[in-house]
Design a protein around this motif. Structure first.
Motif, short mmCIF file in Angstrom:
data_model
loop_
_atom_site.label_atom_id
_atom_site.label_comp_id
_atom_site.label_asym_id
_atom_site.label_seq_id
_atom_site.Cartn_x
_atom_site.Cartn_y
_atom_site.Cartn_z
N THR B 5 41.91 16.15 45.17
CA THR B 5 42.45 17.21 44.34
C THR B 5 41.38 18.24 44.09
O THR B 5 40.26 17.88 43.66
CB THR B 5 42.95 16.66 43.00
N GLN B 6 41.71 19.50 44.36
CA GLN B 6 40.77 20.59 44.16
C GLN B 6 41.44 21.74 43.42
O GLN B 6 42.67 21.91 43.51
CB GLN B 6 40.29 21.13 45.52
N PRO B 7 40.65 22.53 42.70
CA PRO B 7 41.25 23.73 42.09
C PRO B 7 41.72 24.69 43.18
O PRO B 7 41.15 24.73 44.26
CB PRO B 7 40.10 24.34 41.27
N THR B 8 42.75 25.43 42.85
CA THR B 8 43.33 26.33 43.85
C THR B 8 42.37 27.45 44.22
O THR B 8 42.25 27.81 45.39
CB THR B 8 44.63 26.92 43.32
N SER B 9 41.70 28.00 43.23
CA SER B 9 40.82 29.13 43.51
C SER B 9 39.65 29.16 42.53
O SER B 9 39.72 28.60 41.43
CB SER B 9 41.61 30.45 43.44
N MET B 10 38.59 29.82 42.97
CA MET B 10 37.41 30.01 42.13
C MET B 10 36.76 31.33 42.52
O MET B 10 36.89 31.78 43.67
CB MET B 10 36.39 28.88 42.33
N ASP B 11 36.05 31.90 41.56
CA ASP B 11 35.27 33.11 41.82
C ASP B 11 33.81 32.84 41.53
O ASP B 11 33.47 32.02 40.67
CB ASP B 11 35.76 34.27 40.93
N CYS B 12 32.96 33.56 42.22
CA CYS B 12 31.53 33.40 42.04
C CYS B 12 30.86 34.75 42.30
O CYS B 12 31.30 35.51 43.19
CB CYS B 12 30.99 32.34 43.00
N ALA B 13 29.81 35.04 41.54
CA ALA B 13 29.06 36.27 41.77
C ALA B 13 28.06 36.07 42.88
O ALA B 13 27.43 34.99 43.00
CB ALA B 13 28.36 36.70 40.49
N GLU B 14 27.90 37.07 43.68
CA GLU B 14 26.94 37.01 44.78
C GLU B 14 25.55 36.68 44.25
O GLU B 14 25.10 37.22 43.25
CB GLU B 14 26.91 38.36 45.51
#
Lengths: 113, 113
Positions: B5-14
């Motif tokens: 099970t994984q989260p659908t989406s994630m954001d990260c800063a460069e």
């Protein structure tokens, strides 16, 4: 360069016209496999081969055939393609007994009209 | 069918670390956790794998909890080119040495400038 090569990259064909998607690897890997990828369904295994002349069905083998006459080649054959076989196809290979991951080809986008 | 099970989406800063979690609570004692990523519609790319110890290679680090029920993939300094779908996979071995990768939906990681 170690790689899995698929051809063609893109193919548009008509229903019922036999086609073959080729897959070749230059790493002397024993294990080869075909996957299809569809939106919402992810990657699903079609067929796999543990070595020359040894093949077996994966999860979605209907409508497909494979052969493994040589170690490096593992072609995927669609005898009578249908529109529901429109998909993105990937070939993958791995050395048996190795824990390293699979090497995947770049994919073949097939459209059956 | 996926065992993870994984989260659908994630954001990260460069430039920042990207930490991608994965739950695999039903994993068996001898099953390995593998991570792959898929950039756009290219073939999945193997990243790293582990059994119970933490692992590091040139691409990423893998942290596995002591009870092995979850793991985290760490990209230490994410770049725009790390934007991809990341798959956490438990390698399933079948009868006679057969195996397949069961891909779930993965985590769509977006690295923002």
């Amino acid at each position: 360069e170690a790689q899995v090569t698929q051809n063609p990259r893109y193919l548009i064909t008509v229903t019922g016209k036999k086609l073959t998607v080729t897959c070749s690897q230059n790493m002397n890997h024993e294990y080869m496999s075909w996957y299809r990828q569809d939106p919402g369904l992810g990657l699903r295994q079609i067929y796999y081969s543990m070595n020359v002349e040894v093949t077996d069905k994966g999860d979605v083998p209907e409508g497909y055939k494979v052969s493994r006459k040589e170690k490096r080649n593992f072609p995927l054959i669609l005898e009578s393609p249908s529109p529901n076989q429109t998909s993105l196809y990937f070939c993958a290979s791995r050395r048996t007994g190795s824990l390293l991951g699979y090497t995947f080809g770049s994919g073949t986008r097939l459209t059956v009209v | 069918d996926a065992k993870t099970t994984q989260p659908t989406s994630m954001d990260c800063a460069e430039g920042r670390a990207a930490n991608l979690p994965c739950n695999h609570s039903t994993i068996s004692g001898n099953e390995y956790v593998y991570w792959y990523r898929q950039i756009h519609s290219q073939g999945p790319q193997y990243i790293i794998h582990g059994l119970k110890n933490n692992e590091t290679n040139e691409m990423a680090s893998l942290i596995i909890t002591e009870d092995r029920k979850s793991s985290t993939l760490i990209l230490p300094h994410a770049t725009l080119r790390d934007t991809a779908v990341y798959y956490c996979i438990v390698r399933v071995e079948g009868q006679g040495g057969s195996e397949k990768l069961v891909f779930g939906k993965g985590t769509k990681l977006t690295v923002n400038p």
